[in-house]
Write an enzyme that holds these catalytic residues in place. Structure first.
Site, PDB file in Angstrom:
ATOM      1  N   LYS A   9       0.857  -1.205   0.000  1.00  0.00           N
ATOM      2  CA  LYS A   9       0.000   0.000   0.000  1.00  0.00           C
ATOM      3  C   LYS A   9       0.881   1.238   0.000  1.00  0.00           C
ATOM      4  CE  LYS A   9       0.909   1.187   4.507  1.00  0.00           C
ATOM      5  NZ  LYS A   9       1.836   2.276   4.868  1.00  0.00           N
ATOM      6  N   PRO A  91       9.816  -4.246  -0.385  1.00  0.00           N
ATOM      7  CA  PRO A  91      10.933  -3.897   0.496  1.00  0.00           C
ATOM      8  C   PRO A  91      10.485  -3.814   1.960  1.00  0.00           C
ATOM      9  CG  PRO A  91      10.534  -2.144  -1.146  1.00  0.00           C
ATOM     10  CD  PRO A  91       9.565  -3.247  -1.430  1.00  0.00           C
ATOM     11  N   GLY A  93      10.498  -2.588   5.970  1.00  0.00           N
ATOM     12  CA  GLY A  93      10.682  -1.330   6.732  1.00  0.00           C
ATOM     13  C   GLY A  93      10.638  -0.140   5.804  1.00  0.00           C
ATOM     14  N   ALA A  94       9.716  -0.204   4.851  1.00  0.00           N
ATOM     15  CA  ALA A  94       9.734   0.734   3.732  1.00  0.00           C
ATOM     16  C   ALA A  94       8.498   1.610   3.655  1.00  0.00           C
ATOM     17  CB  ALA A  94       9.875  -0.059   2.431  1.00  0.00           C
ATOM     18  N   LEU A  96       5.544   0.526   3.149  1.00  0.00           N
ATOM     19  CA  LEU A  96       4.629  -0.052   2.159  1.00  0.00           C
ATOM     20  C   LEU A  96       3.731  -1.129   2.770  1.00  0.00           C
ATOM     21  CD1 LEU A  96       7.136  -0.346  -0.840  1.00  0.00           C
ATOM     22  CD2 LEU A  96       5.329   1.367  -0.530  1.00  0.00           C
ATOM     23  N   GLY A  97       3.837  -1.320   4.080  1.00  0.00           N
ATOM     24  CA  GLY A  97       2.942  -2.237   4.783  1.00  0.00           C
ATOM     25  C   GLY A  97       3.130  -3.695   4.411  1.00  0.00           C
ATOM     26  N   GLY A  98       4.349  -4.062   4.010  1.00  0.00           N
ATOM     27  CA  GLY A  98       4.587  -5.434   3.544  1.00  0.00           C
ATOM     28  C   GLY A  98       4.244  -6.479   4.595  1.00  0.00           C
ATOM     29  N   SER A 100       2.355  -6.142   7.216  1.00  0.00           N
ATOM     30  CA  SER A 100       0.918  -6.076   7.536  1.00  0.00           C
ATOM     31  C   SER A 100       0.097  -6.794   6.470  1.00  0.00           C
ATOM     32  CB  SER A 100       0.462  -4.617   7.606  1.00  0.00           C
ATOM     33  OG  SER A 100       1.203  -3.923   8.572  1.00  0.00           O
ATOM     34  N   SER A 101       0.471  -6.613   5.208  1.00  0.00           N
ATOM     35  CA  SER A 101      -0.257  -7.257   4.120  1.00  0.00           C
ATOM     36  C   SER A 101      -0.064  -8.776   4.178  1.00  0.00           C
ATOM     37  CB  SER A 101       0.239  -6.695   2.778  1.00  0.00           C
ATOM     38  OG  SER A 101      -0.532  -7.189   1.719  1.00  0.00           O
ATOM     39  N   ASP A 133      -1.952  -1.391  10.912  1.00  0.00           N
ATOM     40  CA  ASP A 133      -2.217  -1.354   9.467  1.00  0.00           C
ATOM     41  C   ASP A 133      -2.828  -2.656   8.952  1.00  0.00           C
ATOM     42  OD1 ASP A 133      -1.042   1.112   9.505  1.00  0.00           O
ATOM     43  OD2 ASP A 133       0.713   0.569   8.316  1.00  0.00           O
TER      44      ASP A 133
HETATM   45  P1  ATP Z   1       4.120  -0.377   7.955  1.00  0.00           P
HETATM   46  O1  ATP Z   1       4.018   0.495   6.751  1.00  0.00           O
HETATM   47  O2  ATP Z   1       3.000  -1.366   8.127  1.00  0.00           O
HETATM   48  O3  ATP Z   1       4.448   0.365   9.212  1.00  0.00           O
HETATM   49  P2  ATP Z   1       6.679  -1.172   6.918  1.00  0.00           P
HETATM   50  O4  ATP Z   1       6.344  -1.411   5.488  1.00  0.00           O
HETATM   51  O5  ATP Z   1       7.381   0.109   7.239  1.00  0.00           O
HETATM   52  O6  ATP Z   1       5.361  -1.335   7.773  1.00  0.00           O
HETATM   53  P3  ATP Z   1       7.480  -3.899   7.207  1.00  0.00           P
HETATM   54  O7  ATP Z   1       8.118  -4.218   5.899  1.00  0.00           O
HETATM   55  O8  ATP Z   1       6.135  -4.414   7.445  1.00  0.00           O
HETATM   56  O9  ATP Z   1       7.551  -2.342   7.472  1.00  0.00           O
HETATM   57  O10 ATP Z   1       8.515  -4.444   8.335  1.00  0.00           O
HETATM   58  C1  ATP Z   1       8.577  -3.923   9.626  1.00  0.00           C
HETATM   59  C2  ATP Z   1       9.387  -4.870  10.546  1.00  0.00           C
HETATM   60  O11 ATP Z   1       8.658  -6.084  10.713  1.00  0.00           O
HETATM   61  C3  ATP Z   1      10.759  -5.259  10.013  1.00  0.00           C
HETATM   62  O12 ATP Z   1      11.702  -4.913  10.987  1.00  0.00           O
HETATM   63  C4  ATP Z   1      10.718  -6.769   9.837  1.00  0.00           C
HETATM   64  O13 ATP Z   1      11.889  -7.415  10.275  1.00  0.00           O
HETATM   65  C5  ATP Z   1       9.528  -7.226  10.654  1.00  0.00           C
HETATM   66  N1  ATP Z   1       8.769  -8.327  10.005  1.00  0.00           N
HETATM   67  C6  ATP Z   1       8.202  -9.358  10.615  1.00  0.00           C
HETATM   68  N2  ATP Z   1       7.554 -10.148   9.748  1.00  0.00           N
HETATM   69  C7  ATP Z   1       7.676  -9.594   8.530  1.00  0.00           C
HETATM   70  C8  ATP Z   1       7.199  -9.922   7.240  1.00  0.00           C
HETATM   71  N3  ATP Z   1       6.454 -11.025   7.004  1.00  0.00           N
HETATM   72  N4  ATP Z   1       7.505  -9.093   6.226  1.00  0.00           N
HETATM   73  C9  ATP Z   1       8.226  -7.963   6.468  1.00  0.00           C
HETATM   74  N5  ATP Z   1       8.708  -7.611   7.657  1.00  0.00           N
HETATM   75  C10 ATP Z   1       8.443  -8.401   8.702  1.00  0.00           C
END
Ligand code: ATP
Length: 285
Positions: A9, A91, A93-94, A96-98, A100-101, A133
């Site tokens: 997202k 990616p 910690g980006a 993009l909610g990876g 969470s998705s 999210d």
């Molecule tokens: P959001 O936008 O939801 O705040 P994000 O996109 O910034 O999240 P994510 O990619 O979801 O961040 O990763 C956040 C943290 O969650 C990372 O430090 C990662 O190690 C941990 N993590 C645990 N499980 C997963 C997973 N299945 N995919 C990605 N990161 C994960």
């Protein structure tokens, strides 16, 4: 072995309103699905386990998919396990909610793998236990989000632009970003602004992402990504979530392609989403 897509997202506007007594912040944002997507699949296993293609994603109980499976097992009182495989394309910690998705995809599809069902009210409650999210990813479409991000009003947002994402490879902790953001009250009718702004783009100037200020200060390279997007012809550009990904909206697909080439040549990762993109979900690959 069926496999399910977990799309990323972006946040179209992200206002941090105030800090609550429970430690969470109230926000106002519009979530919108984009490419890329992770692929999640399940295999029978006596225990819960996770394997992923990413070296930075944990494969133990710290993985949010592991946590989703454990919550479901407890809720359903099942003693079965599952081996969850994650093809990680989003990616980490980006913004993009990876994660969470991925978690929402497990909540949606693992009950079927275990030949069980869970009501949508229960799914929402489990999702919110996993992260603010996660509830958004349980349904299709764009959504106005309030509260922690779980008070959702879904709507169809026609985005007639190519969306270019650029991730400069910086991992930003969402907790760090909330510690450094300055909350501000906001009366903006964000849903209405988004719908009108997609047709009358100067209106998009009223959008902001409150995390940009502290994040750009700490990581000036991310501001550079935004400036490069605008220089390359984006009609609007913003950081997504708490960063580090920046997106740009382009009315001209060729300009977006060219911008992607420029950003790629700086060693950053780019992803393109077509105009009027809508993921076909839930859909086994
Ligand atoms: P959001 O936008 O939801 O705040 P994000 O996109 O910034 O999240 P994510 O990619 O979801 O961040 O990763 C956040 C943290 O969650 C990372 O430090 C990662 O190690 C941990 N993590 C645990 N499980 C997963 C997973 N299945 N995919 C990605 N990161 C994960």
């Amino acid at each position: 072995m069926p496999s399910f897509r977990a799309y990323a997202k972006i946040n179209l506007g992200l206002f941090v309103i105030d800090k609550r007594r429970d430690g969470f912040h109230n926000i106002k944002t519009v979530f919108h699905r984009v490419n890329p997507f992770d692929e999640i699949s399940f295999d029978a296993s006596p225990q819960i386990g996770v394997v992923s293609t990413s070296s930075v994603v944990p494969s133990d109980e710290r993985n949010i998919c592991y946590q989703a499976a454990s919550l479901l097992a407890k809720h359903l009182n099942v003693t079965k396990g599952v081996m969850i495989s994650i093809q990680k394309n989003i990616p980490v910690g980006a913004g993009l909610g990876g994660g969470s998705s991925d978690a929402a995809t497990v909540l949606l599809h693992l009950p079927g793998f275990w030949a069980r069902t869970v009501s949508s009210t229960q799914l929402q409650s489990l999702a919110l236990q996993l992260g603010s999210d996660v509830p958004y990813f349980l349904n299709q479409g764009s959504a106005l989000a309030k509260g922690r991000g779980e008070v959702l009003e879904y709507f169809t947002l026609d985005v007639p632009f190519t969306i270019l994402l650029c991730n400069p490879g910086i991992h930003i902790s969402t907790a760090w970003a909330y510690q450094h953001v300055t909350p501000r009250q906001q009366d903006i009718d964000l849903k209405n602004l988004m719908v009108r702004g997609m047709r009358d783009t100067p209106l998009l100037a009223a959008l902001a992402n409150d995390f940009e200020e502290p994040v750009f200060q700490e990581y000036p390279m991310i501001r550079e990504v935004k400036e490069s997007m605008l220089q390359a012809g984006a009609i609007f550009s913003s950081m997504s979530g708490s960063g580090s990904t920046v997106y740009g909206l382009f009315s001209d697909a060729q300009k977006a392609d060219k911008a992607a080439g420029i950003l790629d040549s700086r060693g950053w990762k780019t992803y393109l989403t077509d105009p009027r993109f809508s993921p076909l979900e839930p859909e086994p690959l």
